[in-house]
Write a protein that holds these residues in place. Sequence first.
Motif, mmCIF file in Angstrom:
data_model
loop_
_atom_site.group_PDB
_atom_site.id
_atom_site.type_symbol
_atom_site.label_atom_id
_atom_site.label_comp_id
_atom_site.label_asym_id
_atom_site.label_seq_id
_atom_site.Cartn_x
_atom_site.Cartn_y
_atom_site.Cartn_z
ATOM 1 N N ASP A 99 0.747 -1.247 -0.046
ATOM 2 C CA ASP A 99 -0.051 -0.042 0.105
ATOM 3 C C ASP A 99 0.837 1.275 0.156
ATOM 4 O O ASP A 99 0.367 2.371 -0.190
ATOM 5 C CB ASP A 99 -0.938 0.102 1.314
ATOM 6 C CG ASP A 99 -1.740 -1.181 1.197
ATOM 7 O OD1 ASP A 99 -2.559 -1.523 0.545
ATOM 8 O OD2 ASP A 99 -1.559 -2.090 2.280
ATOM 9 N N GLY A 100 2.147 1.141 0.486
ATOM 10 C CA GLY A 100 3.041 2.278 0.486
ATOM 11 C C GLY A 100 4.426 1.770 0.589
ATOM 12 O O GLY A 100 4.697 0.528 0.553
ATOM 13 N N LEU A 101 5.318 2.663 0.055
ATOM 14 C CA LEU A 101 6.751 2.284 -0.109
ATOM 15 C C LEU A 101 7.889 3.126 0.216
ATOM 16 O O LEU A 101 7.562 4.404 0.336
ATOM 17 C CB LEU A 101 7.149 1.968 -1.591
ATOM 18 C CG LEU A 101 8.449 1.642 -1.989
ATOM 19 C CD1 LEU A 101 8.689 0.285 -1.729
ATOM 20 C CD2 LEU A 101 8.356 1.702 -3.755
ATOM 21 N N PRO A 155 1.438 5.935 -1.487
ATOM 22 C CA PRO A 155 2.302 6.700 -0.692
ATOM 23 C C PRO A 155 3.893 6.214 -0.939
ATOM 24 O O PRO A 155 3.940 4.869 -0.948
ATOM 25 C CB PRO A 155 1.801 6.549 0.598
ATOM 26 C CG PRO A 155 0.384 6.135 0.305
ATOM 27 C CD PRO A 155 0.293 5.641 -0.721
ATOM 28 N N ILE A 156 4.673 7.308 -0.961
ATOM 29 C CA ILE A 156 6.390 7.019 -1.272
ATOM 30 C C ILE A 156 6.965 7.830 -0.133
ATOM 31 O O ILE A 156 6.487 8.969 0.037
ATOM 32 C CB ILE A 156 6.560 7.204 -2.463
ATOM 33 C CG1 ILE A 156 6.143 6.125 -3.437
ATOM 34 C CG2 ILE A 156 8.206 6.747 -2.531
ATOM 35 C CD1 ILE A 156 6.424 6.362 -4.831
ATOM 36 N N ALA A 195 12.478 18.700 5.098
ATOM 37 C CA ALA A 195 11.348 17.856 5.074
ATOM 38 C C ALA A 195 10.221 18.127 4.202
ATOM 39 O O ALA A 195 9.917 19.700 4.383
ATOM 40 C CB ALA A 195 11.067 17.282 6.097
ATOM 41 N N ALA A 196 9.546 17.486 3.476
ATOM 42 C CA ALA A 196 8.423 18.005 2.630
ATOM 43 C C ALA A 196 7.397 16.993 2.233
ATOM 44 O O ALA A 196 7.689 15.921 2.192
ATOM 45 C CB ALA A 196 8.821 18.810 1.415
ATOM 46 N N GLN A 197 5.985 17.370 1.811
ATOM 47 C CA GLN A 197 5.032 16.514 1.260
ATOM 48 C C GLN A 197 4.417 17.098 0.539
ATOM 49 O O GLN A 197 4.107 18.282 0.269
ATOM 50 C CB GLN A 197 4.356 16.302 2.773
ATOM 51 C CG GLN A 197 3.174 15.305 2.459
ATOM 52 C CD GLN A 197 2.059 15.072 3.550
ATOM 53 O OE1 GLN A 197 2.124 15.767 4.422
ATOM 54 N NE2 GLN A 197 0.973 14.260 3.236
ATOM 55 N N GLN A 198 4.051 16.161 -0.419
ATOM 56 C CA GLN A 198 3.191 16.750 -1.699
ATOM 57 C C GLN A 198 2.311 15.471 -1.946
ATOM 58 O O GLN A 198 2.710 14.381 -2.496
ATOM 59 C CB GLN A 198 4.080 16.729 -2.873
ATOM 60 C CG GLN A 198 3.200 17.294 -4.164
ATOM 61 C CD GLN A 198 4.146 17.682 -5.433
ATOM 62 O OE1 GLN A 198 5.235 17.237 -5.581
ATOM 63 N NE2 GLN A 198 3.622 18.090 -6.353
ATOM 64 N N GLY A 199 0.985 15.607 -1.494
ATOM 65 C CA GLY A 199 -0.047 14.601 -1.499
ATOM 66 C C GLY A 199 0.484 13.395 -0.744
ATOM 67 O O GLY A 199 0.716 13.596 0.274
ATOM 68 N N PRO A 200 0.643 12.185 -1.616
ATOM 69 C CA PRO A 200 1.067 11.030 -0.857
ATOM 70 C C PRO A 200 2.471 10.765 -0.868
ATOM 71 O O PRO A 200 2.886 9.740 -0.590
ATOM 72 C CB PRO A 200 0.218 9.812 -1.811
ATOM 73 C CG PRO A 200 0.303 10.581 -3.145
ATOM 74 C CD PRO A 200 0.138 12.059 -2.967
ATOM 75 N N GLU A 230 -4.781 6.385 5.600
ATOM 76 C CA GLU A 230 -5.506 7.273 4.934
ATOM 77 C C GLU A 230 -5.905 7.165 3.375
ATOM 78 O O GLU A 230 -7.153 6.963 3.132
ATOM 79 C CB GLU A 230 -5.394 8.805 5.164
ATOM 80 C CG GLU A 230 -5.808 9.074 6.791
ATOM 81 C CD GLU A 230 -5.087 10.433 6.987
ATOM 82 O OE1 GLU A 230 -4.224 11.064 6.193
ATOM 83 O OE2 GLU A 230 -5.071 10.554 8.411
ATOM 84 N N GLN A 231 -4.711 6.743 2.673
ATOM 85 C CA GLN A 231 -4.682 6.668 1.253
ATOM 86 C C GLN A 231 -5.499 5.316 0.869
ATOM 87 O O GLN A 231 -6.268 5.144 0.088
ATOM 88 C CB GLN A 231 -3.383 6.648 0.516
ATOM 89 C CG GLN A 231 -3.271 6.832 -0.772
ATOM 90 C CD GLN A 231 -3.658 8.285 -1.382
ATOM 91 O OE1 GLN A 231 -3.689 9.144 -0.407
ATOM 92 N NE2 GLN A 231 -4.032 8.492 -2.650
ATOM 93 N N ALA A 232 -4.953 4.353 1.497
ATOM 94 C CA ALA A 232 -5.740 2.830 1.524
ATOM 95 C C ALA A 232 -7.355 2.786 1.840
ATOM 96 O O ALA A 232 -8.147 2.341 0.988
ATOM 97 C CB ALA A 232 -4.976 1.983 2.442
#
Length: 194
Positions: free
Chosen positions: A40-42, A74-75, A158-163, A189-191
Amino acid sequence: MINIGVLALQGAVREHVKALQAPDVQVTVVKKVEQLHDIDGLVFPGGESTTMRRLINLYGFYEPLKAFAEKNRPIFGTCAGAILMANEIVGQMEPHLSVMDMTVERNAFGRQRESFEANLAMDQIGEDVEAVFIRAPIINKVGPSVNVLASYDGDIVAAQQGPFLACSFHPELTDDHRMHQFFVKMVREQAIHA
């Protein structure tokens, strides 16, 4: 139960596996392309970004990883993993996977001997997150859809863009697993919405 993979081509794989462990999280050490279908994520661990890219190409991961990102799975990239995610790298013609709208500069904090630890105030995570910087990149600039989570001495780390989540440091080398818990929450949440 969610399943989070750690790309096991190079880097601190075992430490990431340990940091991700929770009762409702299965952690998969990803060594084969087929395993991407089951997660589901990596996590892209630290290491050396050029070597990691060579191994990604060698083992046929490039297109499958791009497809994984295009499905908004998500990655989380740490150190060299963040470099793999950037759409621009200072001094390098071509980016690697180009999944985040950010420019990174490799080894921006200096060589191995300039490695250091710091406590960071991180948006949504905590005021004193432990961070280990080893030949760390910095995020020089980000696009409008990127949320800056932490800076150190005025540089984005550190940064986040969507997933997608990226950091310049190695959260897996400390006993502070809040960044991994934050990523687990993102994956959960993405799952739910998938």
